[in-house]
Design a protein around this motif. Sequence first.
Motif, PDB file in Angstrom:
ATOM      1  N   CYS A 100       0.834  -1.204   0.000  1.00 22.83           N
ATOM      2  CA  CYS A 100       0.000   0.000   0.000  1.00 22.83           C
ATOM      3  C   CYS A 100       0.871   1.256   0.000  1.00 22.83           C
ATOM      4  O   CYS A 100       2.091   1.194   0.206  1.00 22.83           O
ATOM      5  CB  CYS A 100      -0.911   0.017   1.231  1.00 22.83           C
ATOM      6  SG  CYS A 100      -2.225  -1.189   1.175  1.00 22.83           S
ATOM      7  N   ALA A 101       0.233   2.393  -0.204  1.00 23.58           N
ATOM      8  CA  ALA A 101       0.952   3.666  -0.159  1.00 23.58           C
ATOM      9  C   ALA A 101       1.697   3.766   1.167  1.00 23.58           C
ATOM     10  O   ALA A 101       1.094   3.586   2.236  1.00 23.58           O
ATOM     11  CB  ALA A 101      -0.032   4.820  -0.310  1.00 23.58           C
ATOM     12  N   PRO A 102       3.000   4.049   1.133  1.00 25.95           N
ATOM     13  CA  PRO A 102       3.801   4.069   2.371  1.00 25.95           C
ATOM     14  C   PRO A 102       3.224   4.971   3.455  1.00 25.95           C
ATOM     15  O   PRO A 102       3.224   4.596   4.636  1.00 25.95           O
ATOM     16  CB  PRO A 102       5.170   4.554   1.897  1.00 25.95           C
ATOM     17  CG  PRO A 102       5.242   4.133   0.471  1.00 25.95           C
ATOM     18  CD  PRO A 102       3.846   4.265  -0.061  1.00 25.95           C
ATOM     19  N   VAL A 103       2.727   6.155   3.079  1.00 25.34           N
ATOM     20  CA  VAL A 103       2.208   7.076   4.080  1.00 25.34           C
ATOM     21  C   VAL A 103       1.006   6.480   4.804  1.00 25.34           C
ATOM     22  O   VAL A 103       0.827   6.672   6.012  1.00 25.34           O
ATOM     23  CB  VAL A 103       1.839   8.433   3.433  1.00 25.34           C
ATOM     24  CG1 VAL A 103       0.678   8.287   2.438  1.00 25.34           C
ATOM     25  CG2 VAL A 103       1.491   9.469   4.489  1.00 25.34           C
ATOM     26  N   LEU A 104       0.204   5.706   4.100  1.00 25.39           N
ATOM     27  CA  LEU A 104      -0.978   5.082   4.692  1.00 25.39           C
ATOM     28  C   LEU A 104      -0.587   3.874   5.525  1.00 25.39           C
ATOM     29  O   LEU A 104      -1.024   3.712   6.675  1.00 25.39           O
ATOM     30  CB  LEU A 104      -1.938   4.668   3.569  1.00 25.39           C
ATOM     31  CG  LEU A 104      -3.342   4.222   3.952  1.00 25.39           C
ATOM     32  CD1 LEU A 104      -4.092   5.305   4.693  1.00 25.39           C
ATOM     33  CD2 LEU A 104      -4.120   3.823   2.698  1.00 25.39           C
ATOM     34  N   ARG A 105       0.259   3.037   4.955  1.00 21.46           N
ATOM     35  CA  ARG A 105       0.719   1.839   5.664  1.00 21.46           C
ATOM     36  C   ARG A 105       1.444   2.213   6.959  1.00 21.46           C
ATOM     37  O   ARG A 105       1.193   1.633   8.022  1.00 21.46           O
ATOM     38  CB  ARG A 105       1.654   1.060   4.737  1.00 21.46           C
ATOM     39  CG  ARG A 105       2.263  -0.189   5.345  1.00 21.46           C
ATOM     40  CD  ARG A 105       3.446  -0.618   4.511  1.00 21.46           C
ATOM     41  NE  ARG A 105       4.517   0.380   4.555  1.00 21.46           N
ATOM     42  CZ  ARG A 105       5.294   0.686   3.515  1.00 21.46           C
ATOM     43  NH1 ARG A 105       5.103   0.118   2.336  1.00 21.46           N
ATOM     44  NH2 ARG A 105       6.261   1.574   3.647  1.00 21.46           N
ATOM     45  N   ASP A 106       2.325   3.220   6.881  1.00 27.47           N
ATOM     46  CA  ASP A 106       3.106   3.594   8.060  1.00 27.47           C
ATOM     47  C   ASP A 106       2.220   4.220   9.142  1.00 27.47           C
ATOM     48  O   ASP A 106       2.450   4.006  10.341  1.00 27.47           O
ATOM     49  CB  ASP A 106       4.213   4.577   7.664  1.00 27.47           C
ATOM     50  CG  ASP A 106       5.246   3.930   6.755  1.00 27.47           C
ATOM     51  OD1 ASP A 106       5.243   2.682   6.632  1.00 27.47           O
ATOM     52  OD2 ASP A 106       6.037   4.672   6.134  1.00 27.47           O
ATOM     53  N   ALA A 107       1.213   4.980   8.735  1.00 25.73           N
ATOM     54  CA  ALA A 107       0.313   5.596   9.712  1.00 25.73           C
ATOM     55  C   ALA A 107      -0.468   4.531  10.466  1.00 25.73           C
ATOM     56  O   ALA A 107      -0.619   4.603  11.698  1.00 25.73           O
ATOM     57  CB  ALA A 107      -0.635   6.567   9.015  1.00 25.73           C
ATOM     58  N   VAL A 108      -0.960   3.535   9.754  1.00 22.71           N
ATOM     59  CA  VAL A 108      -1.721   2.457  10.403  1.00 22.71           C
ATOM     60  C   VAL A 108      -0.816   1.659  11.338  1.00 22.71           C
ATOM     61  O   VAL A 108      -1.209   1.335  12.468  1.00 22.71           O
ATOM     62  CB  VAL A 108      -2.353   1.538   9.339  1.00 22.71           C
ATOM     63  CG1 VAL A 108      -2.945   0.288   9.987  1.00 22.71           C
ATOM     64  CG2 VAL A 108      -3.429   2.285   8.564  1.00 22.71           C
ATOM     65  N   THR A 109       0.392   1.364  10.880  1.00 24.24           N
ATOM     66  CA  THR A 109       1.331   0.598  11.713  1.00 24.24           C
ATOM     67  C   THR A 109       1.698   1.372  12.973  1.00 24.24           C
ATOM     68  O   THR A 109       1.745   0.813  14.084  1.00 24.24           O
ATOM     69  CB  THR A 109       2.594   0.266  10.904  1.00 24.24           C
ATOM     70  OG1 THR A 109       2.234  -0.470   9.733  1.00 24.24           O
ATOM     71  CG2 THR A 109       3.565  -0.552  11.741  1.00 24.24           C
ATOM     72  N   ARG A 110       1.966   2.674  12.808  1.00 23.31           N
ATOM     73  CA  ARG A 110       2.318   3.504  13.963  1.00 23.31           C
ATOM     74  C   ARG A 110       1.174   3.539  14.986  1.00 23.31           C
ATOM     75  O   ARG A 110       1.396   3.460  16.191  1.00 23.31           O
ATOM     76  CB  ARG A 110       2.659   4.917  13.482  1.00 23.31           C
ATOM     77  CG  ARG A 110       3.324   5.783  14.542  1.00 23.31           C
ATOM     78  CD  ARG A 110       4.110   6.923  13.912  1.00 23.31           C
ATOM     79  NE  ARG A 110       3.250   7.910  13.279  1.00 23.31           N
ATOM     80  CZ  ARG A 110       3.163   8.117  11.972  1.00 23.31           C
ATOM     81  NH1 ARG A 110       3.875   7.357  11.150  1.00 23.31           N
ATOM     82  NH2 ARG A 110       2.380   9.060  11.472  1.00 23.31           N
ATOM     83  N   LEU A 111      -0.052   3.645  14.477  1.00 20.46           N
ATOM     84  CA  LEU A 111      -1.208   3.660  15.370  1.00 20.46           C
ATOM     85  C   LEU A 111      -1.349   2.326  16.091  1.00 20.46           C
ATOM     86  O   LEU A 111      -1.545   2.281  17.312  1.00 20.46           O
ATOM     87  CB  LEU A 111      -2.474   3.954  14.567  1.00 20.46           C
ATOM     88  CG  LEU A 111      -3.808   3.762  15.304  1.00 20.46           C
ATOM     89  CD1 LEU A 111      -3.892   4.675  16.521  1.00 20.46           C
ATOM     90  CD2 LEU A 111      -4.975   4.012  14.359  1.00 20.46           C
ATOM     91  N   ALA A 112      -1.238   1.221  15.348  1.00 20.56           N
ATOM     92  CA  ALA A 112      -1.397  -0.099  15.963  1.00 20.56           C
ATOM     93  C   ALA A 112      -0.331  -0.356  17.014  1.00 20.56           C
ATOM     94  O   ALA A 112      -0.605  -0.939  18.080  1.00 20.56           O
ATOM     95  CB  ALA A 112      -1.357  -1.175  14.881  1.00 20.56           C
ATOM     96  N   GLU A 113       0.882   0.086  16.743  1.00 20.47           N
ATOM     97  CA  GLU A 113       1.953  -0.088  17.730  1.00 20.47           C
ATOM     98  C   GLU A 113       1.698   0.758  18.963  1.00 20.47           C
ATOM     99  O   GLU A 113       1.953   0.326  20.103  1.00 20.47           O
ATOM    100  CB  GLU A 113       3.295   0.276  17.099  1.00 20.47           C
ATOM    101  CG  GLU A 113       3.754  -0.744  16.056  1.00 20.47           C
ATOM    102  CD  GLU A 113       5.004  -0.295  15.319  1.00 20.47           C
ATOM    103  OE1 GLU A 113       5.323   0.929  15.388  1.00 20.47           O
ATOM    104  OE2 GLU A 113       5.656  -1.134  14.660  1.00 20.47           O
ATOM    105  N   GLY A 114       1.195   1.979  18.780  1.00 18.43           N
ATOM    106  CA  GLY A 114       0.872   2.832  19.921  1.00 18.43           C
ATOM    107  C   GLY A 114      -0.227   2.231  20.774  1.00 18.43           C
ATOM    108  O   GLY A 114      -0.177   2.288  22.022  1.00 18.43           O
ATOM    109  N   VAL A 115      -1.234   1.659  20.128  1.00 19.19           N
ATOM    110  CA  VAL A 115      -2.333   1.027  20.870  1.00 19.19           C
ATOM    111  C   VAL A 115      -1.812  -0.182  21.645  1.00 19.19           C
ATOM    112  O   VAL A 115      -2.184  -0.403  22.797  1.00 19.19           O
ATOM    113  CB  VAL A 115      -3.462   0.613  19.900  1.00 19.19           C
ATOM    114  CG1 VAL A 115      -4.483  -0.287  20.594  1.00 19.19           C
ATOM    115  CG2 VAL A 115      -4.151   1.841  19.319  1.00 19.19           C
TER     116      VAL A 115
END
Length: 510
Positions: free
Chosen positions: A21-36
């Motif tokens: 997926c688009a890196p900006v989208l993939r990285d945002a989701v990953t960052r959020l999931a890791e924070g949660v």
Amino acid sequence: MIASPKKIIDPAAFRGRFEACAPVLRDAVTRLAEGVKKEGGGTVRALLVGGAVRDLLLGRDVADMDVEVYGIPAQRLQEMLEQLFPGRVYLVGAAFGVFKIPLDGGHDLDVSLPRRESKIGKGHKGFTVEGDPTMSMEDAARRRDFTVNSIMADPLTSEVIDLFHGIADLEANILRVTDAEAFGDDPLRVYRAVQFTARFTLIPEQETLALLQKMVTRGDCDELPKERITEEMRKLLLQAQQPSRGFALMQEIGLIARDYPELQDLLGVNQEPDWHPEGDVWVHTLLVLDRAAALIRQADRGLLDDEALHVMLGCLCHDLGKPITTEVIDGRIRSRGHEPAGEAPTASLLARWCFGVEAERAAIVVATEHLKPGMLFRALQEGKMTSEQYTNAVRKLLRRIHPVSWRVLVTSAEADFRGRTLPESSDPVYAAGDLFIQTLKSANLEHGLPRPLLQGRDLLEIGIPPGPEMGRVIRLIEEARDKGEVKTKKEAEKYVRNLLYHKILIVKNT
């Protein structure tokens, strides 16, 4: 409707598709999931939900993603999002914890708590919605409209969570409601079923079909705002490669008969078999829509987004004049005058949606002019018109359809030509359109109408005073140009002076 089974790549391959997926989208989701995940606890997790999971399983591009966060209260979730995405967090629903995060490149990340909905009134807005971070994944997935939209995925572990067998339904091309009782609470889901059927080549299973028919019959859709219906119709027209499937479903569940008399009138209107062996006007219209859907995807046509919509709406409406003009003459079925007769029903149909005045104007142009490219081509081929007369006729047609793009008209005319089951409809080249475009290029009309032969300053020198009279004289000159009576600026000046000399044109000096 028939659909061949799809092959869904093993859910284990989800990781590769997510990573692509688009890196900006993939990285945002990953960052959020890791924070949660750092918040701790086995029930605390962030899951991808809805259309993004479905589209990743199907191998489709994903521009936006929805994430549902479990186990964290709304206030804490908001604090976390503002830390992770400073200055980008917009609170959409305070009561039920929905946040929108615009990302670079036009991507959006929507983050929410699982939501509990209670029906308190009629219509699409008759709900109370409350965010509930303690809700189970099964209850959260159950509130989604269709099983194909109830699939979840963990962006960190790549686990695909399919509690309602949505993957099996995707593979079998089945559209199935997730929960019949909850589904019936929201009438907009009838239109969602319509556009999903077309976009994903799905067939509603019998219980789902019966539920849709029941909702239509009892008038559930009557209270839907036009704006919401319009957005679902936009998806049907622009995102489906076979929009005919959606319209066929609308007809099957009674939505056409109940709410769209202009389309209902097309059913059973016979056509001359020599020209339209495919069937009645309804069948022809559905074929034209599918041909148009293919044409608007051809990049070399240069259609803008609005123009693609204008083509689709025009093709939907192009034969609305046939029900009131079709008759049998000398043993043959004729629809003389169906083009101008299509203007009123086109305006009536589009008034049921809110696509805007430009879209309505374009659809009316297609309805009233869609035969012209072919008629002009045949007139030239049969020697009834010279090349010069053809060029003049094309320029006159451009002036008549202005400001609608000629691309909209030519593409719609080609879709109409190809939306039949005659052998020539499959010819690689649409000769009438090719000639039209070649003429535009050779006459420098490709980018729109040429400048008038005479401007205001030229008319002043001849003796035409400033004011409304100037506009009338310029129109007279351009009409003469379309007829081939004048071709150059010098000839136009002579034309005006002759009108003045013979007092055909009388002006008052101020």
